[in-house]
Motif scaffolding. Structure first.
Motif, PDB file in Angstrom:
ATOM      1  N   VAL A   1       0.745  -1.145   0.161  1.00 53.16           N
ATOM      2  CA  VAL A   1      -0.020   0.198   0.055  1.00 53.16           C
ATOM      3  C   VAL A   1       0.929   1.210   0.026  1.00 53.16           C
ATOM      4  O   VAL A   1       1.740   1.303   0.932  1.00 53.16           O
ATOM      5  N   GLU A   2       0.701   1.989  -0.773  1.00 49.63           N
ATOM      6  CA  GLU A   2       1.461   3.366  -0.959  1.00 49.63           C
ATOM      7  C   GLU A   2       0.699   4.425  -0.210  1.00 49.63           C
ATOM      8  O   GLU A   2      -0.177   5.016  -0.679  1.00 49.63           O
ATOM      9  N   VAL A   3       1.220   4.615   1.043  1.00 46.98           N
ATOM     10  CA  VAL A   3       0.504   5.464   2.077  1.00 46.98           C
ATOM     11  C   VAL A   3       0.942   6.808   1.817  1.00 46.98           C
ATOM     12  O   VAL A   3       2.259   7.248   1.699  1.00 46.98           O
ATOM     13  N   PHE A   4       0.082   7.780   1.718  1.00 45.76           N
ATOM     14  CA  PHE A   4       0.203   9.039   1.371  1.00 45.76           C
ATOM     15  C   PHE A   4       0.209   9.986   2.812  1.00 45.76           C
ATOM     16  O   PHE A   4      -0.728   9.456   3.578  1.00 45.76           O
ATOM     17  N   TYR A   5       0.995  10.712   3.162  1.00 44.65           N
ATOM     18  CA  TYR A   5       0.595  11.518   4.521  1.00 44.65           C
ATOM     19  C   TYR A   5       1.408  12.853   4.217  1.00 44.65           C
ATOM     20  O   TYR A   5       2.301  13.311   3.425  1.00 44.65           O
ATOM     21  N   ARG A   6       0.754  13.470   5.424  1.00 46.09           N
ATOM     22  CA  ARG A   6       1.281  15.072   5.519  1.00 46.09           C
ATOM     23  C   ARG A   6       2.160  15.139   6.726  1.00 46.09           C
ATOM     24  O   ARG A   6       1.898  14.517   7.842  1.00 46.09           O
ATOM     25  N   GLU A   7       3.365  16.024   6.545  1.00 44.72           N
ATOM     26  CA  GLU A   7       4.246  16.135   7.857  1.00 44.72           C
ATOM     27  C   GLU A   7       4.560  17.314   7.976  1.00 44.72           C
ATOM     28  O   GLU A   7       5.203  18.102   7.070  1.00 44.72           O
ATOM     29  N   SER A   8       4.422  17.964   9.259  1.00 43.94           N
ATOM     30  CA  SER A   8       4.574  19.425   9.294  1.00 43.94           C
ATOM     31  C   SER A   8       6.330  19.459   9.494  1.00 43.94           C
ATOM     32  O   SER A   8       6.770  18.371  10.219  1.00 43.94           O
ATOM     33  N   LEU A   9       6.995  20.623   9.505  1.00 40.15           N
ATOM     34  CA  LEU A   9       8.431  20.602   9.394  1.00 40.15           C
ATOM     35  C   LEU A   9       8.398  21.792  10.428  1.00 40.15           C
ATOM     36  O   LEU A   9       8.499  22.982  10.351  1.00 40.15           O
ATOM     37  N   PRO A  10       8.618  21.338  11.952  1.00 40.26           N
ATOM     38  CA  PRO A  10       8.409  22.248  12.878  1.00 40.26           C
ATOM     39  C   PRO A  10      10.009  23.067  12.993  1.00 40.26           C
ATOM     40  O   PRO A  10      11.021  22.681  12.376  1.00 40.26           O
ATOM     41  N   GLY A  11       9.700  24.204  13.776  1.00 42.42           N
ATOM     42  CA  GLY A  11      10.925  25.145  13.947  1.00 42.42           C
ATOM     43  C   GLY A  11      12.284  24.644  14.635  1.00 42.42           C
ATOM     44  O   GLY A  11      13.067  25.141  14.597  1.00 42.42           O
ATOM     45  N   ARG A  12      11.991  23.532  15.460  1.00 39.65           N
ATOM     46  CA  ARG A  12      13.027  22.982  16.055  1.00 39.65           C
ATOM     47  C   ARG A  12      12.934  21.201  15.834  1.00 39.65           C
ATOM     48  O   ARG A  12      11.946  20.567  15.894  1.00 39.65           O
ATOM     49  N   PRO A  13      14.146  20.916  15.890  1.00 41.23           N
ATOM     50  CA  PRO A  13      14.350  19.472  15.362  1.00 41.23           C
ATOM     51  C   PRO A  13      13.776  18.258  16.613  1.00 41.23           C
ATOM     52  O   PRO A  13      13.445  17.160  16.185  1.00 41.23           O
ATOM     53  N   ASP A  14      13.964  18.815  17.865  1.00 43.33           N
ATOM     54  CA  ASP A  14      13.369  17.927  19.002  1.00 43.33           C
ATOM     55  C   ASP A  14      11.881  18.126  19.280  1.00 43.33           C
ATOM     56  O   ASP A  14      11.482  17.800  20.236  1.00 43.33           O
TER      57      ASP A  14
ATOM     58  N   VAL B   1       3.781  17.253  13.334  1.00 50.95           N
ATOM     59  CA  VAL B   1       2.462  16.775  13.211  1.00 50.95           C
ATOM     60  C   VAL B   1       2.259  15.984  12.037  1.00 50.95           C
ATOM     61  O   VAL B   1       2.771  16.293  10.636  1.00 50.95           O
ATOM     62  N   ILE B   2       1.845  14.736  12.042  1.00 51.27           N
ATOM     63  CA  ILE B   2       1.723  13.768  10.982  1.00 51.27           C
ATOM     64  C   ILE B   2       0.396  13.229  10.804  1.00 51.27           C
ATOM     65  O   ILE B   2      -0.162  12.856  11.588  1.00 51.27           O
ATOM     66  N   ALA B   3      -0.087  13.096   9.625  1.00 51.55           N
ATOM     67  CA  ALA B   3      -1.236  12.718   9.269  1.00 51.55           C
ATOM     68  C   ALA B   3      -1.440  11.911   7.718  1.00 51.55           C
ATOM     69  O   ALA B   3      -1.375  12.383   6.746  1.00 51.55           O
ATOM     70  N   PRO B   4      -1.597  10.483   8.065  1.00 47.41           N
ATOM     71  CA  PRO B   4      -1.608   9.566   6.996  1.00 47.41           C
ATOM     72  C   PRO B   4      -3.058   9.558   6.296  1.00 47.41           C
ATOM     73  O   PRO B   4      -3.903   9.946   7.095  1.00 47.41           O
ATOM     74  N   ASP B   5      -3.337   9.096   5.212  1.00 45.68           N
ATOM     75  CA  ASP B   5      -4.515   8.752   4.583  1.00 45.68           C
ATOM     76  C   ASP B   5      -4.493   7.087   4.627  1.00 45.68           C
ATOM     77  O   ASP B   5      -3.670   6.387   4.437  1.00 45.68           O
ATOM     78  N   TYR B   6      -5.682   6.699   5.246  1.00 43.59           N
ATOM     79  CA  TYR B   6      -5.862   5.198   5.206  1.00 43.59           C
ATOM     80  C   TYR B   6      -5.813   4.603   3.797  1.00 43.59           C
ATOM     81  O   TYR B   6      -6.283   5.324   2.876  1.00 43.59           O
ATOM     82  N   PRO B   7      -5.685   3.331   3.730  1.00 43.99           N
ATOM     83  CA  PRO B   7      -5.837   2.640   2.304  1.00 43.99           C
ATOM     84  C   PRO B   7      -7.363   3.035   1.870  1.00 43.99           C
ATOM     85  O   PRO B   7      -8.423   2.719   2.422  1.00 43.99           O
TER      86      PRO B   7
ATOM     87  N   VAL C   1      -1.683   1.258   9.226  1.00 42.37           N
ATOM     88  CA  VAL C   1      -1.136   2.392   9.875  1.00 42.37           C
ATOM     89  C   VAL C   1       0.047   1.920  11.156  1.00 42.37           C
ATOM     90  O   VAL C   1       0.954   2.884  11.109  1.00 42.37           O
ATOM     91  N   GLU C   2      -0.279   1.026  11.576  1.00 42.35           N
ATOM     92  CA  GLU C   2       1.190   0.329  12.510  1.00 42.35           C
ATOM     93  C   GLU C   2       2.307   0.113  11.665  1.00 42.35           C
ATOM     94  O   GLU C   2       3.484   0.583  12.130  1.00 42.35           O
ATOM     95  N   GLY C   3       2.119  -0.322  10.160  1.00 41.05           N
ATOM     96  CA  GLY C   3       3.500  -0.533   9.525  1.00 41.05           C
ATOM     97  C   GLY C   3       3.947   0.764   9.147  1.00 41.05           C
ATOM     98  O   GLY C   3       5.189   0.917   8.825  1.00 41.05           O
ATOM     99  N   PHE C   4       2.701   1.862   8.592  1.00 38.07           N
ATOM    100  CA  PHE C   4       3.500   3.253   8.288  1.00 38.07           C
ATOM    101  C   PHE C   4       3.982   3.695   9.497  1.00 38.07           C
ATOM    102  O   PHE C   4       5.340   4.401   9.401  1.00 38.07           O
TER     103      PHE C   4
END
Length: 285
Positions: free
Chosen positions: A16-29, A59-65, A87-90
């Motif tokens: 399954v090719e999972v699409f997701y959105r991920e924010s790139l926060p201002g600090r690495p930790d 912040v991470i938000a995936p789309d389900y299959p 989602v677990e595998g993602f």
């Protein structure tokens, strides 16, 4: 004003090719926040919330299959167990193993399955109209969950919810001012629902929804055992998951923070100005 960048990525999990959105926060930790979407939507429902929180949190938000931009291979079995498997595998694929988890609607049965398997992953819990108690099932929801493939007229009832009118009603139902609901959400949801094979996937998940109700006692036991710090935010006019479902969590999480808002199912659509500060305060403690 700090506005985060949002990356749009894909990772393959069990074909399954999972699409997701991920924010790139201002600090690495920055601490992580996982957003699990509802029906009939996808990660796009969280775009404004990610803009509000994504500079301080990863912040991470995936789309389900079968939802949004995630495509499943032919023959994929659409059950809530399988959605949770992906989602677990993602989460393993992107090496995300400690996070706060936001569950909404379908996100609750998916997220609680993951939590059962990996309680050590869940640092905090945010519940927004995500049900885990029979108290939170309206008569309409109970009738829907009782539908079976062999029942005459069952498929027609489910397909009626997958129309543009049905999708729009989920956004606007119970809302005091419909002008605050952008049409983009339900229009985009319907675009994805109308793609080949998507309605059949939703039919299969509708028939499998009873498996979630059967697991409610196990999820309640998980909450009692692990007692994650929890924020509950609920639209009280939800036609599927009414307000008693929010208060029911307090039986197993008496220290949870509860806020009931004067809105409907998709509470973020008109209540972001209230919900985002509550989340920020909750996560910053």
């Amino acid at each position: 004003m700090a506005v985060p960048r949002i990356a749009h990525r894909r990772v393959t999990v069990d074909g399954v090719e999972v699409f997701y959105r991920e924010s790139l926060p201002g600090r690495p930790d920055a601490p992580a926040l996982l957003l699990l979407h509802g029906f009939p939507s996808a990660s796009h429902q969280y775009r404004r919330l990610m803009d509000a929180l994504g500079d301080d949190y990863r912040v991470i938000a995936p789309d389900y299959p079968g939802f949004g931009h995630t495509e499943a291979p032919e023959g994929f079995e659409y059950t809530f167990d399988r959605l949770a498997d992906v989602v677990e595998g993602f989460l393993e694929a992107i090496d995300l193993r400690r996070f706060a988890m936001y569950v909404f609607d379908f996100g609750a049965p998916v997220g609680f399955r993951v939590a059962e398997r990996h309680p050590e992953w869940i640092e905090r819990l945010i519940v927004q109209n995500g049900n885990a108690y029979e108290d939170g099932l309206s008569p309409q929801a109970r009738d829907f969950i009782a539908l079976r493939p062999e029942q005459p007229g069952a498929e027609e009832i489910i397909r009626g919810l997958l129309t543009l009118e049905g999708t729009r009603s989920q956004y606007e139902g119970g809302v005091a001012d419909a002008s605050l609901i952008a049409p983009d959400g339900w229009t985009l949801d319907q675009h994805f629902l109308d793609l080949p094979g998507r309605k059949e996937a939703q039919l299969a998940l509708a028939y499998d929804y009873h498996s979630n109700v059967e697991r409610y006692p196990a999820w309640q036991a998980w909450l009692r055992k692990h007692t994650p710090p929890t924020l509950i935010v609920w639209g009280r006019h939800d036609m599927f998951f009414p307000e008693p479902g929010a208060h029911a969590y307090l039986r197993d999480l008496p220290d949870a923070e509860l806020h009931v808002l004067d809105t409907g199912h998709f509470a973020l659509e008109d209540g972001l100005h209230e919900i985002a500060p509550l989340i920020e305060d909750f996560l910053s403690r």
